[in-house]
Write a protein that holds these residues in place. Structure first.
Motif, PDB file in Angstrom:
ATOM      1  N   PHE A   2     -15.476  48.632  17.843  1.00 45.39           N
ATOM      2  CA  PHE A   2     -15.890  48.561  16.500  1.00 45.39           C
ATOM      3  C   PHE A   2     -15.028  47.618  15.394  1.00 45.39           C
ATOM      4  N   VAL A   3     -13.838  47.743  15.752  1.00 40.65           N
ATOM      5  CA  VAL A   3     -12.779  46.821  14.967  1.00 40.65           C
ATOM      6  C   VAL A   3     -13.327  45.495  14.998  1.00 40.65           C
ATOM      7  N   ARG A   4     -13.383  44.988  16.152  1.00 43.14           N
ATOM      8  CA  ARG A   4     -13.402  43.636  16.481  1.00 43.14           C
ATOM      9  C   ARG A   4     -14.976  43.131  15.895  1.00 43.14           C
ATOM     10  N   GLU A   5     -15.939  44.073  16.075  1.00 41.63           N
ATOM     11  CA  GLU A   5     -17.150  43.803  15.596  1.00 41.63           C
ATOM     12  C   GLU A   5     -17.090  43.512  14.138  1.00 41.63           C
ATOM     13  N   ALA A   6     -16.580  44.395  13.369  1.00 44.70           N
ATOM     14  CA  ALA A   6     -16.509  44.378  12.153  1.00 44.70           C
ATOM     15  C   ALA A   6     -15.787  43.183  11.547  1.00 44.70           C
ATOM     16  N   VAL A   7     -14.620  42.712  12.456  1.00 47.81           N
ATOM     17  CA  VAL A   7     -13.931  41.457  11.928  1.00 47.81           C
ATOM     18  C   VAL A   7     -14.962  40.199  12.313  1.00 47.81           C
ATOM     19  N   PRO A  34      -7.184  44.736  16.520  1.00 48.25           N
ATOM     20  CA  PRO A  34      -6.658  43.917  15.405  1.00 48.25           C
ATOM     21  C   PRO A  34      -6.082  44.593  14.241  1.00 48.25           C
ATOM     22  N   ALA A  35      -5.242  44.321  13.642  1.00 43.82           N
ATOM     23  CA  ALA A  35      -4.626  45.177  12.237  1.00 43.82           C
ATOM     24  C   ALA A  35      -4.073  44.092  11.443  1.00 43.82           C
ATOM     25  N   ASP A  39     -15.143  47.827   5.976  1.00 38.28           N
ATOM     26  CA  ASP A  39     -15.313  48.885   6.772  1.00 38.28           C
ATOM     27  C   ASP A  39     -14.115  49.576   7.315  1.00 38.28           C
ATOM     28  N   LEU A  40     -13.282  48.700   7.463  1.00 40.24           N
ATOM     29  CA  LEU A  40     -11.862  49.063   7.946  1.00 40.24           C
ATOM     30  C   LEU A  40     -10.804  49.352   6.885  1.00 40.24           C
ATOM     31  N   TRP A  41     -11.013  49.059   5.672  1.00 46.08           N
ATOM     32  CA  TRP A  41     -10.002  49.523   4.720  1.00 46.08           C
ATOM     33  C   TRP A  41      -9.811  50.789   4.754  1.00 46.08           C
ATOM     34  N   GLU A  42     -10.811  51.703   4.568  1.00 43.99           N
ATOM     35  CA  GLU A  42     -10.556  52.972   4.515  1.00 43.99           C
ATOM     36  C   GLU A  42      -9.495  53.725   5.678  1.00 43.99           C
TER      37      GLU A  42
END
Length: 413
Positions: A168-173, A229-230, A180-183
């Motif tokens: 999910f993280v990689r697709e959002a990036v 990723p972060a 979508d990741l900030w929260e």
């Protein structure tokens, strides 16, 4: 001898300083060939007054430690190769916490590297609070960090993205859906809960997460660990709040000091590390609390046949002078305070003083015969910093001087 009458100080005008902050976990790598983009030197007019550069994970092997004891580390040397021709000077402070005083305001600069791994968030927050609450500076009347007018805090803070899975993280990036990741960003979550951390501001995370990459590529971690990723590399700031007796009224920043963020970006072009560098460019606007510098150095017209050995300088009445204060003569383009061509101890070489105007001399044998431009810098032992810098000047051809047996200085044509 010339005398100088004190002038009535003018009302201080507002000042605007541009500050460029760099944070980069370099993962023990050597400097790349080109850092112009990182330092904004590829722009037509970068219009910058100060660089604040913080690195993490510089090589610290035994050979490196031995080398750094005798020589400047390669990263510092590389940065100064680029910046010293532009008249930037590296200070002589060590560690990760630096205190500056700008026009009477206290500024604290903190470079940190907090504990890693997703599960260690509580430990990161403990370290954050501990650094703020426990650090104190040596020196007269320097307040605690939390009482400084401005704190700039940056580094590899190692905050991660919770809950979401790797895919999910990689697709959002990939689709640049960063919101979508900030929260679930641990630092953003902590800022909503931690009273102290809530006072720090940060620009919007409109760039890709800066960790973790395969070295020499722009691919996120393809190793067996496949870390998510972060946004581990961050730049925060905090303006001192004014106390209010009315508890219902929100506290506001001091009216004479403001900081605005011009840009907050990552630099994907650099691939030597598993982190990408992050920079923040700020405009600091302030109304000076002091109208005159502590020390004013006046080299104009001094390097002639009549007074080739003299340096005139004035100091404010409350300046904490010391017998160990000294004035250094430097070529323009100096890299460090120790790069002087010559220096004098102000007390040992003082020949006159009157109404705040002082004169000291440099022995003629220490003044080089060259067409280079020079600067004078006054170093305060009490304040452990340079407190006065002259305008650039050239040393004109001059007569040679020597002392006669009675100690009088005699001209020799």
């Amino acid at each position: 001898m010339e005398t100088v009458s004190p002038l009535k100080p003018a009302e201080p005008r507002d000042r605007k300083l541009s500050i460029h902050v760099v944070t980069w976990n370099v993962a023990s790598a050597a400097p790349p060939l080109d850092l112009d983009h990182l330092l904004q030197l590829d722009k037509q007019d970068p219009n910058l007054d100060m660089y604040v550069i913080g690195l993490q994970e510089m090589s610290c092997g035994i050979m490196s430690l031995l080398s750094d004891t005798a020589f400047e580390d390669p990263w510092s040397s590389f940065f100064m190769d680029v910046l010293s021709p532009l008249s930037f000077v590296k200070g002589n402070k060590g560690g990760v916490n630096i205190c500056l005083k700008l026009y009477g305001y206290y500024v604290s600069i903190i470079n940190c590297h907090l504990p890693p791994h997703l599960a260690n968030n509580d430990q990161r927050l403990e370290h954050f609070d501990w650094i703020l609450e426990m650090q104190n500076f040596e020196g007269p009347d320097i307040p605690n960090i939390l009482d400084h007018d401005l704190i700039v805090w940056f580094g590899d803070m190692n905050f991660r993205i919770e809950d979401f899975g790797l895919h999910f993280v990689r697709e959002a990036v990939k689709s640049q859906c960063y919101s979508d990741l900030w929260e679930k960003d641990q630092l953003s979550i902590a800022k909503r809960c931690d009273t102290l951390l809530r006072e720090f501001q940060e620009g919007p995370l409109l760039f890709p997460p800066t960790y973790k990459f395969d070295k020499n590529s722009n691919n996120y971690d393809t190793s067996e660990k496949k870390r998510k990723p972060a946004w581990t590399d961050r730049i925060l700031w905090r303006l001192k709040r004014q106390p209010h007796t009315d508890t219902c009224t929100p506290r506001r920043p001091a009216p004479h000091l403001s900081l605005s963020l011009r840009s907050y970006i990552s630099h994907m072009m650099y691939t030597i590390s598993d982190h990408k560098p992050v920079t923040g460019t700020f405009d600091l606007e302030l109304k000076p609390l002091v109208s005159v510098p502590l020390i004013s150095l006046m080299p104009e017209g001094l390097w002639t046949m009549e007074n080739a050995m003299l340096i005139n300088y004035s100091l404010t009445p409350d300046f904490p002078s010391s017998p160990w204060d000294w004035i250094g003569l430097y070529k323009v383009g100096l890299r460090h305070i120790n790069d002087y061509v010559s220096y004098v101890w102000v007390r040992d070489n003082q020949i006159s003083f009157n109404d705040g105007l002082n004169q000291v001399y440099i022995n003629i044998s220490d003044i080089p015969e060259t067409e280079d431009q020079f600067l004078l810098c006054y170093y305060s032992n009490s304040l452990r910093s340079v407190v006065g810098i002259s305008n650039p000047f050239k040393i004109q051809p001059q007569a040679f001087l020597e002392e006669d047996p009675l100690g009088e200085v005699q001209p020799q044509i």
